[in-house]
Design a protein around this motif. Structure first.
Motif, mmCIF file in Angstrom:
data_model
loop_
_atom_site.group_PDB
_atom_site.id
_atom_site.type_symbol
_atom_site.label_atom_id
_atom_site.label_comp_id
_atom_site.label_asym_id
_atom_site.label_seq_id
_atom_site.Cartn_x
_atom_site.Cartn_y
_atom_site.Cartn_z
ATOM 1 N N TYR A 92 -52.572 17.117 -25.896
ATOM 2 C CA TYR A 92 -53.121 18.034 -26.895
ATOM 3 C C TYR A 92 -52.330 18.019 -28.196
ATOM 4 O O TYR A 92 -52.897 17.925 -29.281
ATOM 5 C CB TYR A 92 -53.161 19.469 -26.350
ATOM 6 C CG TYR A 92 -53.480 20.469 -27.445
ATOM 7 C CD1 TYR A 92 -54.779 20.630 -27.896
ATOM 8 C CD2 TYR A 92 -52.464 21.203 -28.058
ATOM 9 C CE1 TYR A 92 -55.073 21.508 -28.929
ATOM 10 C CE2 TYR A 92 -52.742 22.087 -29.082
ATOM 11 C CZ TYR A 92 -54.051 22.238 -29.516
ATOM 12 O OH TYR A 92 -54.328 23.097 -30.555
ATOM 13 N N GLY B 103 -49.559 21.871 -32.888
ATOM 14 C CA GLY B 103 -49.435 20.437 -32.724
ATOM 15 C C GLY B 103 -47.985 20.031 -32.545
ATOM 16 O O GLY B 103 -47.085 20.864 -32.488
ATOM 17 N N TYR C 128 -59.910 13.462 -33.577
ATOM 18 C CA TYR C 128 -59.664 14.216 -32.343
ATOM 19 C C TYR C 128 -60.232 13.454 -31.154
ATOM 20 O O TYR C 128 -59.582 13.345 -30.102
ATOM 21 C CB TYR C 128 -60.310 15.598 -32.449
ATOM 22 C CG TYR C 128 -59.651 16.656 -31.591
ATOM 23 C CD1 TYR C 128 -58.689 17.504 -32.125
ATOM 24 C CD2 TYR C 128 -59.997 16.821 -30.259
ATOM 25 C CE1 TYR C 128 -58.082 18.481 -31.353
ATOM 26 C CE2 TYR C 128 -59.396 17.787 -29.472
ATOM 27 C CZ TYR C 128 -58.437 18.619 -30.028
ATOM 28 O OH TYR C 128 -57.839 19.585 -29.247
ATOM 29 N N ARG D 205 -58.354 23.310 -26.846
ATOM 30 C CA ARG D 205 -57.199 23.107 -25.968
ATOM 31 C C ARG D 205 -57.479 23.593 -24.555
ATOM 32 O O ARG D 205 -57.112 22.945 -23.572
ATOM 33 C CB ARG D 205 -55.979 23.826 -26.538
ATOM 34 C CG ARG D 205 -54.679 23.528 -25.800
ATOM 35 C CD ARG D 205 -53.522 24.207 -26.512
ATOM 36 N NE ARG D 205 -52.242 23.678 -26.044
ATOM 37 C CZ ARG D 205 -51.547 24.176 -25.035
ATOM 38 N NH1 ARG D 205 -52.011 25.228 -24.387
ATOM 39 N NH2 ARG D 205 -50.398 23.638 -24.685
ATOM 40 N N SER E 128 -59.352 23.866 -32.872
ATOM 41 C CA SER E 128 -58.401 23.087 -32.084
ATOM 42 C C SER E 128 -57.836 23.911 -30.930
ATOM 43 O O SER E 128 -57.755 23.440 -29.788
ATOM 44 C CB SER E 128 -57.263 22.590 -32.988
ATOM 45 O OG SER E 128 -56.398 21.738 -32.285
ATOM 46 N N ALA F 59 -51.788 25.118 -35.463
ATOM 47 C CA ALA F 59 -52.605 24.676 -34.337
ATOM 48 C C ALA F 59 -51.770 24.272 -33.138
ATOM 49 O O ALA F 59 -52.302 23.771 -32.152
ATOM 50 C CB ALA F 59 -53.489 23.498 -34.771
ATOM 51 N N THR G 101 -53.935 16.752 -31.694
ATOM 52 C CA THR G 101 -54.085 17.708 -32.799
ATOM 53 C C THR G 101 -53.398 17.207 -34.056
ATOM 54 O O THR G 101 -53.960 17.261 -35.159
ATOM 55 C CB THR G 101 -53.495 19.070 -32.382
ATOM 56 O OG1 THR G 101 -54.235 19.572 -31.275
ATOM 57 C CG2 THR G 101 -53.551 20.071 -33.522
#
Length: 377
Positions: free
Chosen positions: A301, A154, A291, A359, A355, A152, A305
């Protein structure tokens, strides 16, 4: 295309209007990852069902209750991701009190309480499954969440710090919280109580195997690799070569995990559905709530995440080991632990895509440099 490049492309796709064109450039493995995961789950279930001696044979290869084949798969899966972490940036994470406090509250206060409430609300007539789910809620994720967070896009450094924090609290708090949620709180509420007798060494062993080994290996690889060849070589040459191992290890682990429990799952489909309902509610509420919290406290972000995935995931390896050690391999508590990854894996894969979609809509501006994960080569 390597997993590294695929992950980078996924990150670009989340920001670029020409998302379809970028996705089309992904390798077959990366583009159809959810399909391969479902196939791996199905293969594991079929193997466990069609080969009666397979599950006992795999389960027999264990050290202190930890399945060696599954441990190997998890190590292969986690090592490349932890080798990517920029350990020289960890101080920027440990100084982020919003992130650390949010993670501790979500993982060790709200998560166990939510699973307790859902288990009693949706399984009031099934005490064994209810107890098993409460144990799942107490086992905070320290393993597979690493790869969901990376897919994702992160913050890798934040993920490394948060899973390390979870591992410390797991050793300290797991037994205490088990006693509270299974024996003390039900008594206060006038509900039936259950007993959880667990060895601290089971928890310590889980932490050392599923986090300690790949963390040390990843740290040493980066430190020695950069010292010998330099950072540019390490990130442009070495990381792309080991990157695909993460997804291969993930698929291997899923096949083994479901092969071990295939017969148990497929022989009790209605029970699996009953257990799945509170799990689905739990993953959705924890991820969405985490979240929203990350967004609300002003995290970028990447760290929002990471906060969401580290709060929503669970250490199902530990939960299964505890349930089997305490109640037996054929118990309802053990079945509840086994259904955990059956639901968690596809749900969290879907949330990776959610996710990335969020974004573009919630984080249009680039995150602050201190909140970004390491370079994706």
């Amino acid at each position: 295309m390597s997993t590294e490049n695929a992950t980078g492309a996924a990150q670009e796709a989340a920001n670029d209007p020409g998302e379809a064109g970028i996705v089309a450039k992904l390798s077959t493995l990366d583009r159809f990852l959810p399909v391969w995961i479902v196939v791996a789950m199905a293969v594991g279930l079929l193997l466990g069902r069609l080969i009666p001696g397979l599950a006992p044979a795999l389960d027999a290869i264990a050290i202190n209750g930890t399945s060696v084949p599954i441990a190997i798969g998890l190590l292969v899966m986690m090592y490349p991701v932890l080798a990517k972490v920029r350990y020289d940036r960890l101080d920027s994470v440990t100084g982020d009190k919003r992130l650390l406090i949010s993670s501790l509250v979500l993982n060790w206060v709200l998560g166990p309480a939510l699973m307790f409430a859902l288990a009693w609300l949706l399984l009031p007539d099934l005490p064994e499954y209810r107890t098993g789910l409460i144990i799942v809620g107490l086992a905070r994720c320290i393993a597979m969440v690493i790869i969901w967070n990376d897919l994702a896009c992160g913050d890798r450094e934040a993920a490394a710090v948060l899973v390390a924090l979870n591992s410390v609290f797991q050793v300290i708090a797991f037994g205490l919280l088990g006693w509270f949620y299974l024996s003390v709180l039900p008594g206060w509420l006038g509900l039936p109580v259950a007993d959880l007798n667990i060895s601290t060494w089971t928890i310590v062993g889980s932490v050392l195997v599923f986090l300690g080994v790949p963390l040390v290996a990843g740290y040493l690889t980066r430190t020695l690799g950069e010292k010998a060849k330099g950072r540019e070589w390490y990130e442009s040459k070495f990381l792309p070569k080991i990157g695909p191992l993460a997804l291969y290890g993930l698929l291997f682990t899923i096949v083994l995990l479901f092969a071990l429990q295939g017969r148990q799952i497929t022989s009790q489909p209605l029970d699996v559905v009953r257990i799945a309902l509170p799990l689905l509610a739990y993953f959705a509420i924890m991820w969405a709530g985490s979240y929203a919290l990350g967004r609300g406290v002003g995290l970028g972000y990447e760290r929002t995440t990471t906060l969401a995935f580290t709060a929503a995931g669970n250490n199902f390896e530990l939960a299964i080991a505890v349930a089997i050690a305490t109640f037996g391999a054929t118990s309802g508590q053990a079945l509840a632990g086994v259904v955990g990854p059956l639901i968690e894996v596809p749900v969290l894969v879907a949330l990776v895509y959610v996710s990335l979609w969020l974004r573009r809509r919630l984080f249009p501006a680039p995150s602050a440099p201190t909140a970004r994960s390491g370079p994706r080569t």
